[in-house]
Design a protein around this motif. Structure first.
Motif, PDB file in Angstrom:
ATOM      1  N   HIS A  61      32.275  43.870  57.319  1.00 46.31           N
ATOM      2  CA  HIS A  61      33.707  43.685  57.542  1.00 46.31           C
ATOM      3  C   HIS A  61      34.352  45.059  57.695  1.00 46.31           C
ATOM      4  N   ASN A  62      35.156  45.213  58.730  1.00 43.85           N
ATOM      5  CA  ASN A  62      35.780  46.498  59.030  1.00 43.85           C
ATOM      6  C   ASN A  62      37.136  46.588  58.346  1.00 43.85           C
ATOM      7  N   GLY A  63      37.192  47.324  57.252  1.00 45.34           N
ATOM      8  CA  GLY A  63      38.428  47.515  56.510  1.00 45.34           C
ATOM      9  C   GLY A  63      38.546  46.557  55.339  1.00 45.34           C
ATOM     10  N   GLY A  64      39.135  47.050  54.268  1.00 45.90           N
ATOM     11  CA  GLY A  64      39.335  46.245  53.072  1.00 45.90           C
ATOM     12  C   GLY A  64      39.871  47.118  51.961  1.00 45.90           C
ATOM     13  N   THR A  65      40.587  46.507  51.029  1.00 44.90           N
ATOM     14  CA  THR A  65      41.137  47.233  49.885  1.00 44.90           C
ATOM     15  C   THR A  65      40.250  47.014  48.671  1.00 44.90           C
ATOM     16  N   TYR A  66      39.838  48.118  48.082  1.00 47.52           N
ATOM     17  CA  TYR A  66      38.926  48.135  46.931  1.00 47.52           C
ATOM     18  C   TYR A  66      39.747  48.378  45.673  1.00 47.52           C
ATOM     19  N   LEU A  67      39.703  47.425  44.739  1.00 40.70           N
ATOM     20  CA  LEU A  67      40.348  47.580  43.439  1.00 40.70           C
ATOM     21  C   LEU A  67      39.346  48.256  42.511  1.00 40.70           C
ATOM     22  N   ALA A  68      39.673  49.468  42.086  1.00 41.66           N
ATOM     23  CA  ALA A  68      38.785  50.203  41.172  1.00 41.66           C
ATOM     24  C   ALA A  68      39.230  49.941  39.742  1.00 41.66           C
ATOM     25  N   MET A  69      38.383  49.237  38.963  1.00 40.35           N
ATOM     26  CA  MET A  69      38.690  48.939  37.566  1.00 40.35           C
ATOM     27  C   MET A  69      37.872  49.858  36.665  1.00 40.35           C
ATOM     28  N   GLU A  70      38.295  49.982  35.417  1.00 42.26           N
ATOM     29  CA  GLU A  70      37.592  50.888  34.511  1.00 42.26           C
ATOM     30  C   GLU A  70      36.221  50.347  34.113  1.00 42.26           C
ATOM     31  N   GLY A  71      36.137  49.046  33.766  1.00 48.22           N
ATOM     32  CA  GLY A  71      34.874  48.512  33.288  1.00 48.22           C
ATOM     33  C   GLY A  71      34.566  49.044  31.882  1.00 48.22           C
ATOM     34  N   PRO A  72      33.325  48.860  31.390  1.00 54.54           N
ATOM     35  CA  PRO A  72      32.193  48.281  32.104  1.00 54.54           C
ATOM     36  C   PRO A  72      32.183  46.764  32.129  1.00 54.54           C
ATOM     37  N   GLN A  73      33.104  46.105  31.422  1.00 58.44           N
ATOM     38  CA  GLN A  73      33.162  44.652  31.462  1.00 58.44           C
ATOM     39  C   GLN A  73      33.717  44.197  32.820  1.00 58.44           C
ATOM     40  N   PHE A  74      33.350  42.978  33.222  1.00 54.98           N
ATOM     41  CA  PHE A  74      33.916  42.407  34.436  1.00 54.98           C
ATOM     42  C   PHE A  74      35.318  41.868  34.128  1.00 54.98           C
ATOM     43  N   SER A  75      36.037  41.439  35.161  1.00 54.61           N
ATOM     44  CA  SER A  75      37.425  40.991  35.022  1.00 54.61           C
ATOM     45  C   SER A  75      37.549  39.697  34.233  1.00 54.61           C
ATOM     46  N   THR A  76      38.705  39.532  33.600  1.00 55.01           N
ATOM     47  CA  THR A  76      39.069  38.213  33.091  1.00 55.01           C
ATOM     48  C   THR A  76      39.487  37.366  34.288  1.00 55.01           C
ATOM     49  N   LEU A  77      39.534  36.063  34.104  1.00 53.89           N
ATOM     50  CA  LEU A  77      39.962  35.165  35.175  1.00 53.89           C
ATOM     51  C   LEU A  77      41.393  35.481  35.598  1.00 53.89           C
ATOM     52  N   ALA A  78      42.262  35.763  34.634  1.00 53.33           N
ATOM     53  CA  ALA A  78      43.658  36.082  34.946  1.00 53.33           C
ATOM     54  C   ALA A  78      43.761  37.353  35.784  1.00 53.33           C
ATOM     55  N   GLU A  79      42.979  38.365  35.414  1.00 52.60           N
ATOM     56  CA  GLU A  79      42.988  39.618  36.182  1.00 52.60           C
ATOM     57  C   GLU A  79      42.476  39.380  37.590  1.00 52.60           C
ATOM     58  N   SER A  80      41.372  38.649  37.692  1.00 51.02           N
ATOM     59  CA  SER A  80      40.768  38.389  38.991  1.00 51.02           C
ATOM     60  C   SER A  80      41.760  37.688  39.930  1.00 51.02           C
TER      61      SER A  80
END
Length: 290
Positions: free
Chosen positions: A153-172
């Motif tokens: 896919h050409n182009g996209g916005t990358y959300l950089a999170m701190e981690g190391p845990q994955f997102s909560t459902l609300a965050e996602s």
């Protein structure tokens, strides 16, 4: 005209470049500490290359402990001109499926536990990251992926999170629905910002492993599924990288987008009050302008 030196920062699953001639691992000392690992250098199709495993061989660094400043400084000291970041990510878009690649062109930086600049007290600088990736280098990555038969896919916005845990459902759901992010990862920031400060062209290739936690049919992130997809993505990632020398060539002109001149008017601190200790540390990343 100068010489192209391609630097590849390999993320999860990518620990080598296939077919490198005269390959050797080099230890590089930097004033910002030790890089993630030694750097594998060599020549591929007549073009010099340098490969740095972001997490270290054996995956010893978490996203928060990756020594981002040392990594970029080490590549700059080795003469790298163009940096390609290859990293795993989750997807917020149905059409961006596991196994697909995304050539990222924007970032939202939500990291908070990392040093994000080479500059600071004693030498203040402000670079523009309005367009944080290099369009010329990104176009080469897109073409290389297409040549390798990868769905990209050409182009996209990358959300950089701190981690190391994955997102909560609300965050996602928030990142996807309110913020308009396309993919999520933990490692491209502050890497992209530091590359710009070091006047390096930077492109980001995000390799999708999962749908994060927003997808109603996929639920929470399954690490075993991620690893399985990761291995397939790593093979495709190496195929993409192997096609870059032919596309970029050994001779290099100045970046038409000015990435290699990012510091031209960025340093604000007057020369007579600059901190000598910090200036010494900036010898590689800002040597051209200082």
């Amino acid at each position: 005209m100068s010489e192209t030196v391609i630097g590849v920062i390999g993320g999860s699953g990518i620990y080598q470049i296939d077919g490198l001639e005269n390959a050797s691992w080099q230890e590089v000392e930097t004033p910002w500490g030790k890089p993630s690992d030694a750097v594998l250098t060599g020549v591929l199709e007549g073009v010099k290359m340098a490969f740095l495993p972001r997490h270290g061989r054996g995956h010893v660094h978490s996203p928060s402990t990756v020594p981002y400043r040392a990594n970029i400084d080490a590549l700059k000291r080795l003469g790298v001109t163009d940096v390609i970041s290859v990293s795993a990510c989750g997807s917020f878009r149905e059409e961006m499926a596991p196994g697909d690649f995304v050539v990222v062109d924007q970032f939202i930086d939500r990291t908070f536990a990392r040093e994000k600049s080479f500059f600071g007290t004693g030498c203040v600088a402000h670079v523009s990251v309005a367009h944080p990736t290099c369009p010329r280098l990104s176009a080469a990555c897109l073409e290389a992926a297409q040549d390798a038969g990868i769905k990209v896919h050409n182009g996209g916005t990358y959300l950089a999170m701190e981690g190391p845990q994955f997102s909560t459902l609300a965050e996602s759901k928030m990142y996807r629905e309110s913020w308009g992010a396309d993919v999520i990862g933990m490692t491209n920031m502050p890497e992209a910002k530091l590359a710009r400060e070091a006047e390096l062209c930077y492109a980001s290739v995000a390799m999708i492993t999962d749908y994060d936690s927003w997808h109603p049919e996929h639920g929470e992130v399954d690490v075993t599924e991620i690893i399985k997809t990761l291995m397939g993505n790593a093979e495709k990632g190496r195929a993409l990288v192997s096609r870059l020398p032919a596309l970029l060539g050994a001779a290099r002109e100045a970046c038409p987008h000015g990435c290699d001149r990012a510091l031209e008017y960025a340093i604000l601190t007057a020369p007579d009050v600059r901190d000598p200790a910090l200036m010494a540390k900036l010898d590689a990343v800002a040597g051209r302008i200082l």
